[in-house]
Design an enzyme around this catalytic site. Sequence first.
Site, PDB file in Angstrom:
ATOM      1  N   HIS A 120       0.822  -1.228   0.000  1.00 51.34           N
ATOM      2  CA  HIS A 120       0.000   0.000   0.000  1.00 51.34           C
ATOM      3  C   HIS A 120       0.854   1.276   0.000  1.00 51.34           C
ATOM      4  O   HIS A 120       0.307   2.368  -0.182  1.00 51.34           O
ATOM      5  CB  HIS A 120      -0.931   0.034   1.215  1.00 51.34           C
ATOM      6  CG  HIS A 120      -1.987  -1.027   1.190  1.00 51.34           C
ATOM      7  ND1 HIS A 120      -2.798  -1.220   0.092  1.00 51.34           N
ATOM      8  CD2 HIS A 120      -2.362  -1.952   2.110  1.00 51.34           C
ATOM      9  CE1 HIS A 120      -3.632  -2.233   0.347  1.00 51.34           C
ATOM     10  NE2 HIS A 120      -3.376  -2.694   1.561  1.00 51.34           N
ATOM     11  N   ASP A 157      -2.970 -10.574  -2.416  1.00 55.67           N
ATOM     12  CA  ASP A 157      -3.513 -10.043  -1.163  1.00 55.67           C
ATOM     13  C   ASP A 157      -4.995  -9.679  -1.383  1.00 55.67           C
ATOM     14  O   ASP A 157      -5.384  -9.369  -2.504  1.00 55.67           O
ATOM     15  CB  ASP A 157      -2.716  -8.795  -0.774  1.00 55.67           C
ATOM     16  CG  ASP A 157      -3.007  -8.308   0.634  1.00 55.67           C
ATOM     17  OD1 ASP A 157      -2.208  -8.621   1.535  1.00 55.67           O
ATOM     18  OD2 ASP A 157      -4.020  -7.604   0.828  1.00 55.67           O
ATOM     19  N   HIS A 159      -6.424  -7.089  -0.539  1.00 56.54           N
ATOM     20  CA  HIS A 159      -6.513  -5.658  -0.844  1.00 56.54           C
ATOM     21  C   HIS A 159      -5.741  -5.331  -2.125  1.00 56.54           C
ATOM     22  O   HIS A 159      -4.693  -5.934  -2.386  1.00 56.54           O
ATOM     23  CB  HIS A 159      -5.914  -4.833   0.303  1.00 56.54           C
ATOM     24  CG  HIS A 159      -6.530  -5.112   1.633  1.00 56.54           C
ATOM     25  ND1 HIS A 159      -5.957  -5.957   2.557  1.00 56.54           N
ATOM     26  CD2 HIS A 159      -7.685  -4.658   2.185  1.00 56.54           C
ATOM     27  CE1 HIS A 159      -6.724  -6.009   3.641  1.00 56.54           C
ATOM     28  NE2 HIS A 159      -7.779  -5.229   3.443  1.00 56.54           N
ATOM     29  N   ASP A 238      -4.578 -12.605   3.440  1.00 63.60           N
ATOM     30  CA  ASP A 238      -5.811 -12.140   4.081  1.00 63.60           C
ATOM     31  C   ASP A 238      -7.055 -12.396   3.239  1.00 63.60           C
ATOM     32  O   ASP A 238      -8.163 -12.017   3.637  1.00 63.60           O
ATOM     33  CB  ASP A 238      -5.708 -10.654   4.476  1.00 63.60           C
ATOM     34  CG  ASP A 238      -5.029  -9.795   3.431  1.00 63.60           C
ATOM     35  OD1 ASP A 238      -4.777 -10.305   2.316  1.00 63.60           O
ATOM     36  OD2 ASP A 238      -4.742  -8.622   3.715  1.00 63.60           O
TER      37      ASP A 238
HETATM   38 ZN   LIG Z   1      -4.139  -7.015   2.685  1.00 62.07          ZN
END
Ligand SMILES: [Zn+2]
Length: 301
Positions: A120, A157, A159, A238
């Site tokens: 991120h 991931d 995200h 995740d």
């Molecule tokens: Zn994540």
Amino acid sequence: MGPGHPECPERLDAIEDRLLVTGLDVALERYEAPPAALADIELAHPRLHIAALRGLHDWLREDLEAGGPPYSQIDPDTSINAYTWPAALRSAGAAIAATDAVMAGEIENAFCAVRPPGHHATRDKAMGFCFFNNVAIAAKYALQRYNLQRVAVVDFDVHHGNGTEDILAGDPRALMVGIFQHPFYPYSGEHPAGPNMLNVPVPAYTRGMEIREIVDITWMPRLEEFKPELIFVSAGFDAHREDDMGQLGMTEQDYAWITMRIKDVARRFSNGRIVSCLEGGYALSALARSVEAHLRVLADV
Ligand SMILES: [Zn+2]
């Protein structure tokens, strides 16, 4: 990150314990991560971002000595403490050292069990538990240091890897393929930032078998066409069905499968070279089992 935060030291303990309990640790070669050189971090982040983090680190230490709080908040879910700066340097340093070891042919592939994660972190912003973008730094480093023409980044991931996209978008020497829950934090990725980005947003409650099918249909042709000389993996776990951070339905068997697909591409085009870096994964048992599954395929044991 502070008490009760999901991005906690116990994540690495859970992985470590799992390697010991399964005996997998004896099959693996272990490397300690050196801190990254600031010049290498500058391949992906402007000096102002690096200086800001170092300045915050110094400031926090002064506060601490004066009896101040042990954490300094960067955004609602990201904080630094007195050890964040050296940890972030080592996290990026691990990805770089792994790249060196793999490129030198010392090892075929590597997994970096690192905190803080990186995907991120944009060029000039720390966010989402990330400070430096470990994978993007190592990808830029590999292109420069080894004069590679094509590196791929695979991100599974839950995200979207917005930071990696921000840093690598528009660089024709890099291809990023990702699959992530959408709409979901960080609310990006629906519209790819460059032609070298293959973003596959999937709705909540997408199951592992569906993800496998999507990966085969979307990622594989692009990766085969691109013929990467080195593959980086933003390995977040995740998207596991037991992980409350997201709502996807991956299992450790799905992580083994996706690792096999990545390994197939690496075998065909990149001499087997893979550098995988831990990103998310917050349900400790599921994280440890998923990393084990990932490592069993990578190490062939
Ligand atoms: Zn994540």
